[in-house]
Design an enzyme around this catalytic site. Sequence first.
Site, PDB file in Angstrom:
ATOM      1  N   VAL A  34       0.834  -1.199   0.000  1.00 15.10           N
ATOM      2  CA  VAL A  34       0.000   0.000   0.000  1.00 15.10           C
ATOM      3  C   VAL A  34       0.872   1.252   0.000  1.00 15.10           C
ATOM      4  O   VAL A  34       0.588   2.238  -0.694  1.00 15.10           O
ATOM      5  CB  VAL A  34      -0.957  -0.013   1.216  1.00 15.10           C
ATOM      6  CG1 VAL A  34      -1.678   1.326   1.349  1.00 15.10           C
ATOM      7  CG2 VAL A  34      -1.964  -1.140   1.088  1.00 15.10           C
ATOM      8  N   ALA A  35       1.942   1.238   0.771  1.00 14.79           N
ATOM      9  CA  ALA A  35       2.823   2.412   0.854  1.00 14.79           C
ATOM     10  C   ALA A  35       3.538   2.673  -0.459  1.00 14.79           C
ATOM     11  O   ALA A  35       3.918   3.824  -0.752  1.00 14.79           O
ATOM     12  CB  ALA A  35       3.831   2.216   1.976  1.00 14.79           C
ATOM     13  N   GLU A  39       0.420   8.504  -3.344  1.00 10.37           N
ATOM     14  CA  GLU A  39      -0.849   9.127  -2.987  1.00 10.37           C
ATOM     15  C   GLU A  39      -1.413   9.955  -4.135  1.00 10.37           C
ATOM     16  O   GLU A  39      -2.629  10.149  -4.250  1.00 10.37           O
ATOM     17  CB  GLU A  39      -0.675  10.007  -1.747  1.00 10.37           C
ATOM     18  CG  GLU A  39      -0.299   9.225  -0.495  1.00 10.37           C
ATOM     19  CD  GLU A  39      -0.165  10.130   0.716  1.00 10.37           C
ATOM     20  OE1 GLU A  39      -0.377  11.349   0.553  1.00 10.37           O
ATOM     21  OE2 GLU A  39       0.142   9.626   1.812  1.00 10.37           O
ATOM     22  N   ASP A  81     -22.112   4.414 -38.529  1.00  9.85           N
ATOM     23  CA  ASP A  81     -23.272   4.518 -39.412  1.00  9.85           C
ATOM     24  C   ASP A  81     -23.371   5.969 -39.847  1.00  9.85           C
ATOM     25  O   ASP A  81     -23.842   6.815 -39.092  1.00  9.85           O
ATOM     26  CB  ASP A  81     -24.537   4.087 -38.679  1.00  9.85           C
ATOM     27  CG  ASP A  81     -25.774   4.174 -39.565  1.00  9.85           C
ATOM     28  OD1 ASP A  81     -25.608   4.471 -40.761  1.00  9.85           O
ATOM     29  OD2 ASP A  81     -26.875   3.950 -39.068  1.00  9.85           O
TER      30      ASP A  81
END
Length: 304
Positions: A34-35, A39, A81
């Site tokens: 996580v670190a 951030e 189209d």
Amino acid sequence: MWACLGIVALLFLLGGLRGTPPFELFLTSVSLAVAAVPEGLPAVVTVALGLGVLRMSRRKALIRRLPAVETLGSTSVICTDKTGRLTAGQMTARELYVAGTTFAVTGEGYGPHDEVLLEGRAAPASLAQPLLALAEILIGCNNAELMLDGGAWKVAGDPTGAALLLAGQKSGASREVINREQPMNHQIPFDSDRKRRTIVRLRPDGRLRVQINGAPDILLHHCTHILTADGITPLTDEERERLHRAASRMAGRALRVLGSAYRDIDHAAPEMLTADSVERDLIFAGLTGSPPSASLPIPSERMS
């Protein structure tokens, strides 16, 4: 990211060799993973997608949702189209299925001067009445209008209504005659839950004719009879299966399929004409197949 995951796995392995408890190793590895994620990553991703939107807007492409930029980055094929090149931008009926017979609807655009043909010929006398009955429903249960403006036929109303109206006119019915001889008495608008639309008209004999256009599978649940070349007969399971197969064949050719049905009832006050009271014991009249928009001939070099 892969380097961070590799380091986490290495630390987990080394801690295990040193005898560290597995739960403690798990917490340490998750904390490290996580670190390792910066951030500012969400802000960086948003800015990157925003820059992509800006670059595409300079090329005349508008993006409503930022994540679509990431999806477009991995897109290899885009099918488009182009109205005016691939299509005419006008929905017109191509096929009618009446009394077990498939009719071809000729013509391009909204011009009403074409025909409904069976194997290149006009409908035989034995099928003229069922075809006319379907045509009256296509026109009668309809609020669209065709008008001649500057030498070109244009429609006022939704494209689906215009396609049904034009198919009815090509089949021999007349909007003016229907409105004059069978004025509208009541209507139940289309909605996405019912998947059908109902209009009630006053017949010359004083009775009311209920005319319905809607999704074939839903409409068949409310039908007990079917209109054939021999007249009105009970709707058997075999007939239902035949109708389902006909609708599937039309849908397989990229046609939007609508069913039509009707019934005659005694005169009643408008507040008594509810969907539950009139949309039952119906007589199935036929199917109409329309492409999303009328196709134009495309040269082979344009397709390539």
